[in-house]
Design a protein around this motif. Structure first.
Motif, PDB file in Angstrom:
ATOM      1  N   HIS A  19       0.859  -1.194   0.000  1.00 43.06           N
ATOM      2  CA  HIS A  19       0.000   0.000   0.000  1.00 43.06           C
ATOM      3  C   HIS A  19       0.891   1.239   0.000  1.00 43.06           C
TER       4      HIS A  19
ATOM      5  N   LEU B 153      -5.319  -6.331   9.123  1.00 39.30           N
ATOM      6  CA  LEU B 153      -6.265  -7.308   8.582  1.00 39.30           C
ATOM      7  C   LEU B 153      -5.614  -8.068   7.434  1.00 39.30           C
TER       8      LEU B 153
ATOM      9  N   ASP C  44       2.358  -6.271   2.581  1.00 38.85           N
ATOM     10  CA  ASP C  44       1.134  -5.603   3.023  1.00 38.85           C
ATOM     11  C   ASP C  44       1.480  -4.405   3.899  1.00 38.85           C
TER      12      ASP C  44
ATOM     13  N   THR D 221     -12.092  -4.827   4.637  1.00 38.52           N
ATOM     14  CA  THR D 221     -10.919  -4.152   5.195  1.00 38.52           C
ATOM     15  C   THR D 221     -10.935  -2.676   4.831  1.00 38.52           C
ATOM     16  N   THR D 222      -9.816  -1.990   5.059  1.00 38.07           N
ATOM     17  CA  THR D 222      -9.695  -0.553   4.775  1.00 38.07           C
ATOM     18  C   THR D 222     -10.113  -0.247   3.328  1.00 38.07           C
TER      19      THR D 222
ATOM     20  N   ARG E  47      -0.592   4.361  -0.877  1.00 37.08           N
ATOM     21  CA  ARG E  47      -1.474   5.535  -0.699  1.00 37.08           C
ATOM     22  C   ARG E  47      -1.237   6.551  -1.823  1.00 37.08           C
TER      23      ARG E  47
ATOM     24  N   HIS F  32      -0.601   4.041   8.129  1.00 34.02           N
ATOM     25  CA  HIS F  32      -1.650   4.938   8.650  1.00 34.02           C
ATOM     26  C   HIS F  32      -0.950   5.858   9.643  1.00 34.02           C
TER      27      HIS F  32
ATOM     28  N   ASN G 121      -6.575   0.254  -3.251  1.00 34.89           N
ATOM     29  CA  ASN G 121      -7.658   0.694  -2.348  1.00 34.89           C
ATOM     30  C   ASN G 121      -7.483   2.142  -1.904  1.00 34.89           C
TER      31      ASN G 121
ATOM     32  N   ALA H  95      -6.632  -0.453  10.510  1.00 35.79           N
ATOM     33  CA  ALA H  95      -5.862  -1.689  10.408  1.00 35.79           C
ATOM     34  C   ALA H  95      -4.683  -1.484   9.479  1.00 35.79           C
ATOM     35  N   GLY H  96      -3.513  -1.977   9.881  1.00 33.92           N
ATOM     36  CA  GLY H  96      -2.362  -1.924   8.991  1.00 33.92           C
ATOM     37  C   GLY H  96      -1.073  -1.762   9.762  1.00 33.92           C
TER      38      GLY H  96
ATOM     39  N   HIS I  13      -8.199 -10.774  -1.257  1.00 36.81           N
ATOM     40  CA  HIS I  13      -8.270 -10.554   0.190  1.00 36.81           C
ATOM     41  C   HIS I  13      -9.249 -11.599   0.713  1.00 36.81           C
TER      42      HIS I  13
HETATM   43  C1  NCD Z   1      -4.762  -2.486   4.541  1.00 36.14           C
HETATM   44  C2  NCD Z   1      -4.863  -0.974   4.380  1.00 36.14           C
HETATM   45  O1  NCD Z   1      -4.652  -0.265   5.364  1.00 36.14           O
HETATM   46  O2  NCD Z   1      -5.099  -0.498   3.268  1.00 36.14           O
HETATM   47  N1  NCD Z   1      -4.807  -2.787   5.940  1.00 36.14           N
HETATM   48  C3  NCD Z   1      -4.350  -3.912   6.524  1.00 36.14           C
HETATM   49  O3  NCD Z   1      -4.558  -4.096   7.721  1.00 36.14           O
HETATM   50  N2  NCD Z   1      -3.677  -4.817   5.851  1.00 36.14           N
HETATM   51  C4  NCD Z   1      -5.842  -3.143   3.770  1.00 36.14           C
HETATM   52  C5  NCD Z   1      -5.632  -4.618   3.574  1.00 36.14           C
HETATM   53  O4  NCD Z   1      -4.714  -5.044   2.888  1.00 36.14           O
HETATM   54  O5  NCD Z   1      -6.438  -5.393   4.124  1.00 36.14           O
END
Ligand code: NCD
Ligand code: ZN
Length: 344
Positions: free
Chosen positions: A16, A220, A248, A107-108, A18, A252, A42, A264-265, A137
């Motif tokens: 991720h 998650l 992953d 999830t997010t 962002r 955040h 996402n 979550a992350g 996922h």
């Molecule tokens: C991910 C996110 O923050 O985009 N969060 C996570 O806990 N892994 C989303 C995801 O991959 O489930």
């Protein structure tokens, strides 16, 4: 003499990044060690179409540090309205390497995900035809299913039926967290692979909940019992080509993690290679690290292995506990032990 380990440059098969300020803040950490990464779609709004993926790809390239050598491998966020022709054009372009399936609400930023799996049949059939992987996922979202059971239930109720209904569909079970997923992956043919994160090799659910709640360990799918962590360690260090690294890494801000309803992350991009070297060394499997981080992923994604190497040396790295972003600090995943290996 300092012990060193030289391996092919690694890739991250689930990341991720962002957008905007956060993208600029976290991208250098990944680009410093990894040559390529599968970029999760996402965002808000999600990266659904080829045109959106192209635009996001350009923003990532624009955010790269001057001297960086990094290729983002884009993905499309699967919705019930996804157009099979758009997916095929995206794959054909060489820019998009997978389609991501989020069950709606799992999830997010997954609100636009899939509710009715029948409505994605045509897209999946097209993907099977052209060999484009589906990244999954794998958690059900039903409120009555215990959160620690959601992955195992997903395999039986959703994943296996989808694969049976779409022969030849190439699937990545992402960020697996259970022995059930390891066992399922091992029982399948070469159309199925599974990624494992850094943090799921290190923490179990006690780390999140025992002795006080640790929001920085909440991700998650949520970490499970110790027996599951051990199954993931055995899979990652086994040398089996169906298992490879997808960090992953999911940044955040602390402000968003440390809330009554926190995000979550885990943010692991910065110290993943140091942690993994230690995990593999502790399990007597340093010789299997390169397969997990650098060889198995390209083989599944039908891409060449990277042409260059990275070297790790057995010296304690000096890593920050947090990185600063324009949106506020992001805490770096703390493995709970002192790191001994650093990337040179
Ligand atoms: C991910 C996110 O923050 O985009 N969060 C996570 O806990 N892994 C989303 C995801 O991959 O489930
Ligand atoms: Zn993710």
């Amino acid at each position: 003499m300092t012990e060193t380990l030289t391996i092919r440059r690694p890739d991250d098969w689930h990341l991720h990044l962002r957008d905007g300020d956060m993208l600029r803040a976290v991208l250098p950490a990944t680009a410093a060690h990894f040559a390529r990464a599968i970029i999760m779609p996402n965002l808000v709004p999600p990266v659904v179409t080829f045109a959106q993926a192209r635009a996001y790809h350009a923003r990532i390239l624009d955010a790269l540090p001057q001297d960086a050598d990094f290729t983002p491998l884009m993905t499309l966020y699967l919705t019930e309205d996804t157009d099979p022709d758009d997916v095929a054009a995206a794959a054909e372009s060489g820019l998009v390497h997978a389609v991501k399936l989020y069950p709606a609400g799992a999830t997010t930023n997954s609100a636009s995900g899939v509710q009715n799996f029948d409505s994605i049949r045509a897209v999946l059939e097209r993907m099977a035809e052209i060999g484009l992987p589906l990244c999954v996922h794998g958690e059900v979202t039903e409120a009555e299913i215990d959160i620690f059971d959601r992955e195992a239930v997903f395999i039986d109720r959703v994943l296996d039926p989808i694969r049976r209904a779409t022969p030849g569909l190439r699937v990545v079970m992402e960020h697996i967290t259970t022995r059930n997923a390891v066992d399922y992956a091992r029982a399948q043919d070469g159309t199925l692979a599974a990624t494992i994160t850094t943090h799921h090799l290190v923490i179990n659910r006690n780390h999140i909940l025992a002795g006080g709640i640790k929001p920085h360990y909440y991700c998650l799918p949520v970490a499970k019992r110790e027996e599951h962590r051990l199954a993931l360690r055995a899979a990652a260090t086994s040398g089996e080509p169906r298992f490879f690294l997808g960090t992953d890494s999911a940044p955040h801000t602390d402000a968003n993690k440390l809330l009554p309803c926190g995000c979550a992350g885990c943010f692991t991009a910065l110290n993943t290679m140091s942690i993994l070297a230690q995990v593999f060394e502790d399990d007597g499997a340093l010789d299997k690290l390169e397969g997990f981080t650098s060889l198995h992923g390209p083989a599944f994604y039908r891409l060449p292995v990277n042409g260059d190497d990275i070297t790790l040396e057995k010296t304690a790295p000096t890593l920050p506990a947090q990185i600063e972003t324009a949106e506020g600090p992001v805490t770096v995943f703390d493995p709970g032990f002192d790191l001994k290996w650093r990337v040179v």
